[in-house]
Design a protein around this motif. Structure first.
Motif, PDB file in Angstrom:
ATOM      1  N   ASN A 151       8.195   3.077   8.217  1.00  0.00           N
ATOM      2  CA  ASN A 151       7.788   2.091   7.227  1.00  0.00           C
ATOM      3  C   ASN A 151       8.119   2.594   5.839  1.00  0.00           C
ATOM      4  O   ASN A 151       8.257   3.811   5.612  1.00  0.00           O
ATOM      5  CB  ASN A 151       6.296   1.775   7.358  1.00  0.00           C
ATOM      6  CG  ASN A 151       5.421   2.981   7.115  1.00  0.00           C
ATOM      7  OD1 ASN A 151       5.207   3.408   5.983  1.00  0.00           O
ATOM      8  ND2 ASN A 151       4.906   3.574   8.207  1.00  0.00           N
ATOM      9  N   VAL A 152       8.238   1.648   4.903  1.00  0.00           N
ATOM     10  CA  VAL A 152       8.510   1.971   3.503  1.00  0.00           C
ATOM     11  C   VAL A 152       7.672   1.049   2.628  1.00  0.00           C
ATOM     12  O   VAL A 152       7.376  -0.090   3.011  1.00  0.00           O
ATOM     13  CB  VAL A 152      10.009   1.811   3.148  1.00  0.00           C
ATOM     14  CG1 VAL A 152      10.861   2.811   3.906  1.00  0.00           C
ATOM     15  CG2 VAL A 152      10.471   0.385   3.415  1.00  0.00           C
ATOM     16  N   PRO A 153       7.268   1.500   1.433  1.00  0.00           N
ATOM     17  CA  PRO A 153       6.580   0.602   0.498  1.00  0.00           C
ATOM     18  C   PRO A 153       7.525  -0.491   0.017  1.00  0.00           C
ATOM     19  O   PRO A 153       8.736  -0.287  -0.088  1.00  0.00           O
ATOM     20  CB  PRO A 153       6.176   1.532  -0.652  1.00  0.00           C
ATOM     21  CG  PRO A 153       6.299   2.914  -0.120  1.00  0.00           C
ATOM     22  CD  PRO A 153       7.360   2.878   0.918  1.00  0.00           C
TER      23      PRO A 153
ATOM     24  N   TYR B 132       3.237  -5.795   6.027  1.00  0.00           N
ATOM     25  CA  TYR B 132       1.808  -5.685   6.306  1.00  0.00           C
ATOM     26  C   TYR B 132       1.103  -5.067   5.101  1.00  0.00           C
ATOM     27  O   TYR B 132       1.686  -4.297   4.322  1.00  0.00           O
ATOM     28  CB  TYR B 132       1.545  -4.857   7.569  1.00  0.00           C
ATOM     29  CG  TYR B 132       1.950  -3.411   7.483  1.00  0.00           C
ATOM     30  CD1 TYR B 132       1.008  -2.414   7.202  1.00  0.00           C
ATOM     31  CD2 TYR B 132       3.269  -3.025   7.702  1.00  0.00           C
ATOM     32  CE1 TYR B 132       1.374  -1.076   7.132  1.00  0.00           C
ATOM     33  CE2 TYR B 132       3.650  -1.690   7.639  1.00  0.00           C
ATOM     34  CZ  TYR B 132       2.701  -0.727   7.347  1.00  0.00           C
ATOM     35  OH  TYR B 132       3.062   0.600   7.270  1.00  0.00           O
ATOM     36  N   ARG B 133      -0.169  -5.433   4.953  1.00  0.00           N
ATOM     37  CA  ARG B 133      -0.973  -4.925   3.841  1.00  0.00           C
ATOM     38  C   ARG B 133      -1.569  -3.564   4.198  1.00  0.00           C
ATOM     39  O   ARG B 133      -2.062  -3.377   5.312  1.00  0.00           O
ATOM     40  CB  ARG B 133      -2.118  -5.894   3.506  1.00  0.00           C
ATOM     41  CG  ARG B 133      -1.686  -7.273   3.025  1.00  0.00           C
ATOM     42  CD  ARG B 133      -2.926  -8.074   2.657  1.00  0.00           C
ATOM     43  NE  ARG B 133      -2.677  -9.500   2.536  1.00  0.00           N
ATOM     44  CZ  ARG B 133      -2.456 -10.107   1.380  1.00  0.00           C
ATOM     45  NH1 ARG B 133      -2.432  -9.398   0.253  1.00  0.00           N
ATOM     46  NH2 ARG B 133      -2.255 -11.420   1.342  1.00  0.00           N
ATOM     47  N   ARG B 134      -1.545  -2.664   3.220  1.00  0.00           N
ATOM     48  CA  ARG B 134      -2.181  -1.372   3.407  1.00  0.00           C
ATOM     49  C   ARG B 134      -2.735  -0.925   2.065  1.00  0.00           C
ATOM     50  O   ARG B 134      -1.981  -0.672   1.130  1.00  0.00           O
ATOM     51  CB  ARG B 134      -1.178  -0.352   3.950  1.00  0.00           C
ATOM     52  CG  ARG B 134      -1.752   1.028   4.216  1.00  0.00           C
ATOM     53  CD  ARG B 134      -2.896   0.993   5.247  1.00  0.00           C
ATOM     54  NE  ARG B 134      -2.525   0.375   6.487  1.00  0.00           N
ATOM     55  CZ  ARG B 134      -1.942   1.012   7.512  1.00  0.00           C
ATOM     56  NH1 ARG B 134      -1.658   2.297   7.404  1.00  0.00           N
ATOM     57  NH2 ARG B 134      -1.672   0.362   8.624  1.00  0.00           N
ATOM     58  N   GLN B 135      -4.076  -0.892   1.973  1.00  0.00           N
ATOM     59  CA  GLN B 135      -4.785  -0.472   0.770  1.00  0.00           C
ATOM     60  C   GLN B 135      -4.334  -1.264  -0.461  1.00  0.00           C
ATOM     61  O   GLN B 135      -4.039  -0.703  -1.522  1.00  0.00           O
ATOM     62  CB  GLN B 135      -4.588   1.031   0.545  1.00  0.00           C
ATOM     63  CG  GLN B 135      -5.180   1.882   1.652  1.00  0.00           C
ATOM     64  CD  GLN B 135      -4.956   3.368   1.434  1.00  0.00           C
ATOM     65  OE1 GLN B 135      -4.180   3.763   0.569  1.00  0.00           O
ATOM     66  NE2 GLN B 135      -5.652   4.189   2.223  1.00  0.00           N
ATOM     67  N   GLY B 136      -4.263  -2.588  -0.272  1.00  0.00           N
ATOM     68  CA  GLY B 136      -3.955  -3.480  -1.376  1.00  0.00           C
ATOM     69  C   GLY B 136      -2.483  -3.602  -1.720  1.00  0.00           C
ATOM     70  O   GLY B 136      -2.125  -4.347  -2.640  1.00  0.00           O
ATOM     71  N   ALA B 137      -1.619  -2.891  -1.017  1.00  0.00           N
ATOM     72  CA  ALA B 137      -0.183  -2.952  -1.277  1.00  0.00           C
ATOM     73  C   ALA B 137       0.545  -3.392  -0.004  1.00  0.00           C
ATOM     74  O   ALA B 137      -0.004  -3.321   1.104  1.00  0.00           O
ATOM     75  CB  ALA B 137       0.338  -1.603  -1.754  1.00  0.00           C
ATOM     76  N   TRP B 138       1.801  -3.820  -0.177  1.00  0.00           N
ATOM     77  CA  TRP B 138       2.600  -4.278   0.962  1.00  0.00           C
ATOM     78  C   TRP B 138       3.583  -3.191   1.387  1.00  0.00           C
ATOM     79  O   TRP B 138       4.161  -2.487   0.558  1.00  0.00           O
ATOM     80  CB  TRP B 138       3.372  -5.540   0.604  1.00  0.00           C
ATOM     81  CG  TRP B 138       2.534  -6.773   0.533  1.00  0.00           C
ATOM     82  CD1 TRP B 138       2.005  -7.344  -0.575  1.00  0.00           C
ATOM     83  CD2 TRP B 138       2.151  -7.605   1.637  1.00  0.00           C
ATOM     84  NE1 TRP B 138       1.298  -8.483  -0.254  1.00  0.00           N
ATOM     85  CE2 TRP B 138       1.379  -8.673   1.108  1.00  0.00           C
ATOM     86  CE3 TRP B 138       2.367  -7.565   3.011  1.00  0.00           C
ATOM     87  CZ2 TRP B 138       0.842  -9.682   1.896  1.00  0.00           C
ATOM     88  CZ3 TRP B 138       1.834  -8.572   3.808  1.00  0.00           C
ATOM     89  CH2 TRP B 138       1.074  -9.611   3.250  1.00  0.00           C
TER      90      TRP B 138
END
Length: 422
Positions: free
Chosen positions: A8-10, A142-148
């Motif tokens: 995964n990547v931000p 997908y969302r993770r701690q308010g970021a995608w």
């Protein structure tokens, strides 16, 4: 650089262009991109499924843009705006399905995420291990701690788009089968002192409308479709035009009242320009009694001349798909013969119904110019297949130029025209 499966990547921006890509060629199946918006791994309703027949999510967060073929490199595109994804949505799945064979026969399959503003690549995943799968989840936001974030998934299904859709909670439209006869009721005696209580009435609930994977509605965003992909490979394809007045007015002494009187006798004519593979060109129309023929060239026949459009039949012409190899291109268009000065305030719908395939329909939309002729659909030959392209193009004839000559000029048919009458 391509991401490994499962990585995964931000995602550094919210406005994204997602491209499903592959190399076309002989024997390569067609593929389609789709997206599912999920809460706890399931859709909330069938409206959370975005694909070729339902090209936009109601939130505006995901839109299906359609295909492009650039020298054998095919892309099918989704536009994703993560800023418009509703707070309840946790995951946006990016999927693909094939038609005409498994993904093992699709070379160079990849999914690429681009910054929609700059065009720079955010993420890419190349799928190299497909075999018998006819549907694939290539990636997901997908969302993770308010970021995608974006994850490369690479999970396949052998059950096609229907199997993928139902796995995420989509209700797919299927043929209705007759229910088995109900068993006779069982009667049980109760003592008189113990009357049977009457349960409170239960308010009826409307069943959900299932997604139809076999019906295609052409739009500005998704304007074209393959006939063979929809099962339209043989028999007669009926092209139907129906119309009605969009606005109603009263007051016969007013200008608007006179407009209604004019529309009451409105006569639209469904027509077709054709160019056959041997170079012959012509027109099928009621004007001049050029009704064509279904079982001999041009293999196009106008059924009749409806002067109201309000009947169930409307205006119809038929195209013989048993002779699809004889067609180079067909332009379906409509002219106003009498009763109105333009298509303004008219609501028209076009339906193409192959004998053995799914129906294809679209509306013309609003006319804002003084048009008396409208190009409806362009059907072109493509390697033995016929591609239907929604035109919905209102044309304005110059003074002294007929509607037929106007549409000829617009599409470069190059025919000679003489005055005609019904």
């Amino acid at each position: 650089m391509s991401m490994p499966k499962g990585s995964n990547v931000p995602v550094p921006t919210t406005a994204l262009r997602v491209e499903l890509g592959w190399r076309s060629g002989p024997g390569v199946p067609d593929a389609d991109a789709s997206a599912l918006l999920l809460v706890s791994g399931r859709v909330r309703s069938d409206g959370d499924f975005v694909f070729y027949n339902q090209p936009a999510h109601s939130s505006g967060a995901v839109r299906h843009e359609g295909k492009r073929d650039a020298g054998g490199q095919v892309t099918d595109t989704l536009l994703v705006d993560l800023a418009r994804v509703e707070p309840a949505i946790e995951t946006v799945v990016l999927a693909a399905s094939t038609d005409g064979g498994p993904f093992g026969q699709v070379p160079g399959l990849y999914v690429r995420v681009l910054d929609a503003q700059r065009g720079t690549e955010v993420a890419r995943f190349d799928s190299a291990d497909a075999t018998v799968e006819t549907a694939f989840v290539l990636g997901e936001f997908y969302r993770r701690q308010g970021a995608w974030k974006f994850r490369a998934v690479g999970q396949g299904y052998s059950s096609g788009l229907e199997g993928l859709a139902t796995d995420y909670g989509i209700t797919v439209d299927e043929p209705q089968h007759a229910a088995p006869p109900a068993a006779p009721p069982v009667t049980m005696a109760r003592p008189a002192a113990q009357p049977v209580p009457t349960p409170p009435p239960v308010p009826p609930t409307a069943p959900p409308t299932p997604v139809r994977l076999t019906k295609v509605t052409l739009t500005k965003e998704a304007p074209s479709v393959s006939l063979s992909k929809q099962g339209g490979t043989s028999g007669a394809m009926r092209v139907n035009l129906n119309w009605e007045v969009r606005k109603q007015f009263s007051g016969w002494g007013s200008k608007l009242g006179r407009a209604v009187a004019m529309h009451a006798d409105l006569d639209l004519d469904l027509c077709a320009l054709y160019e056959l593979s041997d170079g012959r060109k012509g027109v099928v129309q009621a004007l001049g009694n050029a009704y064509g023929a279904l079982h001999q060239p041009p293999y196009i026949h106008l059924d009749g001349d409806d002067r109201t459009g309000a009947s169930a039949s409307g205006e119809n012409l038929s195209i013989n798909l048993d002779h699809k190899q004889s067609f180079r291109r067909i332009l379906i268009f409509v002219t106003i013969y009498e009763g109105a000065r333009s298509f303004a305030d008219l609501n028209a719908t076009v339906t193409l119904q192959p004998l053995n395939g799914a129906p294809i329909d679209f509306s013309l939309g609003e006319c804002t110019v003084p048009s008396t002729v409208c190009a409806l659909a362009l059907i072109t030959s493509n390697g033995g297949d016929l591609i239907v392209q929604r035109e919905a193009r209102f044309l304005v004839p110059e003074r002294g130029v007929s509607p037929q000559r106007t549409v000829d000029y617009a599409y470069g048919w190059g025919m000679n025209w003489t005055p005609g009458r019904k």
